[in-house]
Design a protein around this motif. Structure first.
Motif, PDB file in Angstrom:
ATOM      1  N   GLY A  99       0.856  -1.180   0.000  1.00 29.99           N
ATOM      2  CA  GLY A  99       0.000   0.000   0.000  1.00 29.99           C
ATOM      3  C   GLY A  99       0.889   1.225   0.000  1.00 29.99           C
ATOM      4  O   GLY A  99       2.067   1.154  -0.329  1.00 29.99           O
ATOM      5  N   MET A 100       0.340   2.367   0.381  1.00 30.74           N
ATOM      6  CA  MET A 100       1.149   3.580   0.425  1.00 30.74           C
ATOM      7  C   MET A 100       2.234   3.484   1.495  1.00 30.74           C
ATOM      8  O   MET A 100       3.372   3.893   1.305  1.00 30.74           O
ATOM      9  CB  MET A 100       0.261   4.803   0.687  1.00 30.74           C
ATOM     10  CG  MET A 100      -0.738   5.105  -0.427  1.00 30.74           C
ATOM     11  SD  MET A 100       0.056   5.563  -2.007  1.00 30.74           S
ATOM     12  CE  MET A 100      -0.006   3.993  -2.880  1.00 30.74           C
ATOM     13  N   LEU A 101       1.869   2.920   2.666  1.00 25.68           N
ATOM     14  CA  LEU A 101       2.808   2.700   3.763  1.00 25.68           C
ATOM     15  C   LEU A 101       2.754   1.236   4.153  1.00 25.68           C
ATOM     16  O   LEU A 101       1.674   0.682   4.320  1.00 25.68           O
ATOM     17  CB  LEU A 101       2.448   3.561   4.986  1.00 25.68           C
ATOM     18  CG  LEU A 101       2.350   5.077   4.818  1.00 25.68           C
ATOM     19  CD1 LEU A 101       1.933   5.717   6.135  1.00 25.68           C
ATOM     20  CD2 LEU A 101       3.666   5.657   4.334  1.00 25.68           C
ATOM     21  N   THR A 102       3.908   0.611   4.306  1.00 26.15           N
ATOM     22  CA  THR A 102       3.949  -0.811   4.641  1.00 26.15           C
ATOM     23  C   THR A 102       5.019  -1.060   5.698  1.00 26.15           C
ATOM     24  O   THR A 102       6.156  -0.599   5.559  1.00 26.15           O
ATOM     25  CB  THR A 102       4.294  -1.670   3.406  1.00 26.15           C
ATOM     26  OG1 THR A 102       3.410  -1.352   2.330  1.00 26.15           O
ATOM     27  CG2 THR A 102       4.180  -3.152   3.734  1.00 26.15           C
ATOM     28  N   GLU A 103       4.659  -1.764   6.777  1.00 24.59           N
ATOM     29  CA  GLU A 103       5.660  -2.164   7.760  1.00 24.59           C
ATOM     30  C   GLU A 103       6.521  -3.282   7.184  1.00 24.59           C
ATOM     31  O   GLU A 103       6.009  -4.201   6.535  1.00 24.59           O
ATOM     32  CB  GLU A 103       4.996  -2.651   9.047  1.00 24.59           C
ATOM     33  CG  GLU A 103       4.424  -1.556   9.912  1.00 24.59           C
ATOM     34  CD  GLU A 103       4.034  -2.056  11.294  1.00 24.59           C
ATOM     35  OE1 GLU A 103       4.152  -3.285  11.530  1.00 24.59           O
ATOM     36  OE2 GLU A 103       3.627  -1.235  12.125  1.00 24.59           O
ATOM     37  N   LEU A 104       7.822  -3.220   7.432  1.00 22.29           N
ATOM     38  CA  LEU A 104       8.706  -4.291   6.997  1.00 22.29           C
ATOM     39  C   LEU A 104       8.518  -5.512   7.895  1.00 22.29           C
ATOM     40  O   LEU A 104       8.476  -5.382   9.123  1.00 22.29           O
ATOM     41  CB  LEU A 104      10.169  -3.845   7.057  1.00 22.29           C
ATOM     42  CG  LEU A 104      10.676  -2.942   5.938  1.00 22.29           C
ATOM     43  CD1 LEU A 104      12.109  -2.502   6.235  1.00 22.29           C
ATOM     44  CD2 LEU A 104      10.634  -3.666   4.594  1.00 22.29           C
ATOM     45  N   ALA A 105       8.424  -6.671   7.285  1.00 23.71           N
ATOM     46  CA  ALA A 105       8.348  -7.898   8.067  1.00 23.71           C
ATOM     47  C   ALA A 105       9.699  -8.144   8.740  1.00 23.71           C
ATOM     48  O   ALA A 105      10.745  -7.796   8.190  1.00 23.71           O
ATOM     49  CB  ALA A 105       7.997  -9.076   7.156  1.00 23.71           C
ATOM     50  N   PRO A 106       9.706  -8.703   9.955  1.00 25.38           N
ATOM     51  CA  PRO A 106      10.978  -8.973  10.644  1.00 25.38           C
ATOM     52  C   PRO A 106      11.897  -9.829   9.785  1.00 25.38           C
ATOM     53  O   PRO A 106      11.462 -10.791   9.141  1.00 25.38           O
ATOM     54  CB  PRO A 106      10.526  -9.728  11.907  1.00 25.38           C
ATOM     55  CG  PRO A 106       9.114  -9.286  12.122  1.00 25.38           C
ATOM     56  CD  PRO A 106       8.534  -9.096  10.754  1.00 25.38           C
ATOM     57  N   SER A 107      13.163  -9.470   9.768  1.00 24.31           N
ATOM     58  CA  SER A 107      14.159 -10.202   8.984  1.00 24.31           C
ATOM     59  C   SER A 107      15.452 -10.287   9.791  1.00 24.31           C
ATOM     60  O   SER A 107      16.042  -9.254  10.124  1.00 24.31           O
ATOM     61  CB  SER A 107      14.427  -9.482   7.657  1.00 24.31           C
ATOM     62  OG  SER A 107      15.629  -9.930   7.066  1.00 24.31           O
ATOM     63  N   PRO A 108      15.917 -11.505  10.119  1.00 29.11           N
ATOM     64  CA  PRO A 108      17.169 -11.645  10.878  1.00 29.11           C
ATOM     65  C   PRO A 108      18.359 -11.011  10.159  1.00 29.11           C
ATOM     66  O   PRO A 108      19.234 -10.425  10.803  1.00 29.11           O
ATOM     67  CB  PRO A 108      17.338 -13.167  10.998  1.00 29.11           C
ATOM     68  CG  PRO A 108      15.953 -13.716  10.849  1.00 29.11           C
ATOM     69  CD  PRO A 108      15.277 -12.816   9.873  1.00 29.11           C
ATOM     70  N   ILE A 109      18.380 -11.126   8.835  1.00 26.69           N
ATOM     71  CA  ILE A 109      19.502 -10.566   8.082  1.00 26.69           C
ATOM     72  C   ILE A 109      19.491  -9.043   8.160  1.00 26.69           C
ATOM     73  O   ILE A 109      20.520  -8.402   8.409  1.00 26.69           O
ATOM     74  CB  ILE A 109      19.452 -11.024   6.606  1.00 26.69           C
ATOM     75  CG1 ILE A 109      19.555 -12.548   6.519  1.00 26.69           C
ATOM     76  CG2 ILE A 109      20.579 -10.380   5.807  1.00 26.69           C
ATOM     77  CD1 ILE A 109      19.419 -13.084   5.113  1.00 26.69           C
TER      78      ILE A 109
END
Length: 252
Positions: A99-109
């Motif tokens: 969408g216009m704003l999207t939270e980043l999914a957790p990523s260990p890297i």
């Protein structure tokens, strides 16, 4: 006043910001929209992205290209801008933007990259900061496959990028693309999402940021990027980024 370190490379830029020095000033930008995809990453600070529809993101997140938003922040954070027409930009959009704003999914890297940089010296040479920015883009793009823009549009963008100190029009680009004016106009919007004139303004602003980042005055940046004067550059910068260009006070 925030302290900002800016490095640029073809297809992207990284802004490292320490807003902890704000005293009695607003920590919010105006509502604005820019053509680059914006990835906002916390480096020990707090921030909130707010869309014009009232939606908000309070953790690492992505702002879609040309999305109207404002930004509230305190402390250290990074703004990673990625050209949406680049292969990596399209991959980042395909993988993360919903969408216009999207939270980043957790990523260990990604978390490991950010943890390592939280204690890094922001006065490191540009080459080191650029390398970190490129790694971040690579992490975000992962192995996502994305088509690059039509080669004729890429030729026009490259041609225009080398002539930003001149007056340019879509008619000037017709021989470069080898298309009729109407076909080029349609294809350019289809491939970039913007009319040529608007995209050209984004190229000029990107060039001006690069010049300001070297410590040059706004007048010199305006001249090299093809703005009529520093006032024109300042108005455009505020409209695109929500703050005055004087906010780019370099750490280096």
């Amino acid at each position: 006043m925030a302290q900002t370190r800016v490095v640029l490379w073809e297809g992207g830029s990284l802004w490292l910001v320490d807003a902890a020095r704000f005293e009695g000033e607003t920590r919010s930008t105006d509502f604005h929209a820019h053509h680059a995809i914006q990835v906002t990453l916390g480096l020990g600070g707090q921030f909130r992205l707010v869309g014009d529809d009232g939606a908000s993101v309070t953790r690492d997140g992505v702002v879609a290209a040309d999305a109207l938003h404002r930004f509230e922040a305190e402390g250290r954070f990074a703004l990673l801008f990625v050209e949406p027409e680049s292969r990596l930009g399209r991959a980042v959009a395909a993988r993360h933007i919903q969408g216009m704003l999207t939270e980043l999914a957790p990523s260990p890297i990604l978390a490991a990259e950010l943890d390592a940089f939280k204690t890094s010296d922001w006065r490191a040479p540009d080459s080191e900061i650029v390398a970190w920015g490129r790694r971040l883009v690579g992490v975000l793009a992962a192995d996502e496959r994305a088509e690059i823009p039509d080669y004729r549009i890429r030729k026009v963008i490259a041609w225009a990028s080398e002539r930003l100190d001149r007056t340019l029009s879509l008619a000037d680009a017709v021989p470069i693309a080898g298309l009729s004016s109407s076909r080029l106009r349609h294809l350019f919007v289809e491939q970039t999402g913007l009319p040529f004139k608007t995209y050209l303004l984004w190229l000029r602003l990107s060039q001006a940021v690069a010049v300001v980042a070297t410590g040059s005055p706004l007048t010199a940046a305006a001249h090299e990027a093809g703005f009529s004067d520093s006032a024109h550059l300042s108005r455009t910068f505020r409209r695109m980024f929500g703050v005055a260009p004087t906010a780019l006070r370099m750490l280096t």
